[in-house]
Design a protein around this motif. Structure first.
Motif, PDB file in Angstrom:
ATOM      1  N   MET A   3       0.833  -1.192   0.000  1.00  0.00           N
ATOM      2  CA  MET A   3       0.000   0.000   0.000  1.00  0.00           C
ATOM      3  C   MET A   3       0.878   1.257   0.000  1.00  0.00           C
ATOM      4  N   PRO A   4       0.428   2.335  -0.662  1.00  0.00           N
ATOM      5  CA  PRO A   4       1.251   3.542  -0.807  1.00  0.00           C
ATOM      6  C   PRO A   4       1.146   4.514   0.368  1.00  0.00           C
ATOM      7  N   HIS A   5       1.283   4.007   1.588  1.00  0.00           N
ATOM      8  CA  HIS A   5       1.248   4.854   2.788  1.00  0.00           C
ATOM      9  C   HIS A   5       2.355   4.416   3.725  1.00  0.00           C
ATOM     10  N   CYS A   6       2.844   5.354   4.525  1.00  0.00           N
ATOM     11  CA  CYS A   6       3.833   5.011   5.550  1.00  0.00           C
ATOM     12  C   CYS A   6       3.114   4.439   6.775  1.00  0.00           C
ATOM     13  N   LEU A   7       3.877   3.893   7.713  1.00  0.00           N
ATOM     14  CA  LEU A   7       3.280   3.263   8.897  1.00  0.00           C
ATOM     15  C   LEU A   7       2.540   4.254   9.783  1.00  0.00           C
ATOM     16  N   LYS A   8       2.959   5.489   9.806  1.00  0.00           N
ATOM     17  CA  LYS A   8       2.299   6.503  10.630  1.00  0.00           C
ATOM     18  C   LYS A   8       0.833   6.652  10.231  1.00  0.00           C
ATOM     19  N   TYR A   9       0.541   6.529   8.960  1.00  0.00           N
ATOM     20  CA  TYR A   9      -0.828   6.598   8.456  1.00  0.00           C
ATOM     21  C   TYR A   9      -1.694   5.492   9.080  1.00  0.00           C
TER      22      TYR A   9
ATOM     23  N   ILE B 227       4.846  -2.774  12.607  1.00  0.00           N
ATOM     24  CA  ILE B 227       3.720  -2.727  13.548  1.00  0.00           C
ATOM     25  C   ILE B 227       3.153  -4.142  13.604  1.00  0.00           C
ATOM     26  N   VAL B 228       2.829  -4.633  14.788  1.00  0.00           N
ATOM     27  CA  VAL B 228       2.337  -6.005  14.914  1.00  0.00           C
ATOM     28  C   VAL B 228       1.043  -6.043  15.723  1.00  0.00           C
ATOM     29  N   ASN B 229       0.192  -7.002  15.391  1.00  0.00           N
ATOM     30  CA  ASN B 229      -1.044  -7.271  16.114  1.00  0.00           C
ATOM     31  C   ASN B 229      -0.687  -8.135  17.325  1.00  0.00           C
ATOM     32  N   LEU B 230      -1.004  -7.685  18.524  1.00  0.00           N
ATOM     33  CA  LEU B 230      -0.631  -8.394  19.753  1.00  0.00           C
ATOM     34  C   LEU B 230      -1.221  -9.796  19.824  1.00  0.00           C
ATOM     35  N   ASN B 231      -2.334 -10.027  19.158  1.00  0.00           N
ATOM     36  CA  ASN B 231      -2.987 -11.331  19.232  1.00  0.00           C
ATOM     37  C   ASN B 231      -2.261 -12.419  18.469  1.00  0.00           C
ATOM     38  N   TYR B 232      -1.304 -12.067  17.653  1.00  0.00           N
ATOM     39  CA  TYR B 232      -0.557 -13.052  16.892  1.00  0.00           C
ATOM     40  C   TYR B 232       0.836 -13.281  17.449  1.00  0.00           C
TER      41      TYR B 232
END
Length: 139
Positions: free
Chosen positions: A58-64, A82-87
């Motif tokens: 996707m054409p966005h940075c992580l801050k988005y 960035i990670v999902n805590l559930n995984y």
């Protein structure tokens, strides 16, 4: 080396929020954040990795994305992840130089920045308290 184990992703209840993304072939679509495992930055683009093994550029940075994702379920491990805590299956930290590593249920290993390590640990402990059915084992 200290290892902390967490439960499987199916034992958590996630918020029912969605992530609205524009896909060139299909237009604007809403994706559930429950299926998003982690995001990884590549310059001003981001790879989104999903539970079913798919990935999207996707054409966005992580801050988005940090502003769109529920902060109680997602944490920034590094400036490019960035990670999902559930995984998260478990975490490890080398006590000498405090190089942290997060292991996902898929077997993937993600590095945690030195400055983020204690925030990650704190949020995982808080997450464990909010999900009492989670198996939490410290070795």
């Amino acid at each position: 080396m200290r290892t902390i184990f967490y439960s499987t992703p199916s034992q958590f209840s996630l918020p029912t929020s969605t992530l609205n993304l524009y896909v060139r072939t299909a237009g604007k679509l809403a994706f559930p954040v429950t299926d998003l495992v982690y995001l990884q930055a590549t310059g001003n683009y981001s790879w989104l990795y999903w539970q079913d093994g798919q990935r999207m550029l996707m054409p966005h940075c992580l801050k988005y994305y940090m502003n769109q994702l529920p902060s109680e379920w997602f944490i920034r491990l590094h400036r490019n992840c960035i990670v999902n805590l559930n995984y998260i299956e478990r975490t490890e930290c080398d006590p000498i130089d405090c190089n942290g590593v997060v292991y996902l249920h898929s077997g993937l290993k993600l590095a945690v920045s030195r400055r983020q390590w204690f925030a990650v640990k704190r949020l995982l402990v808080w997450h464990k308290k909010r999900a009492p059915r989670a198996a939490f084992l410290s070795i």
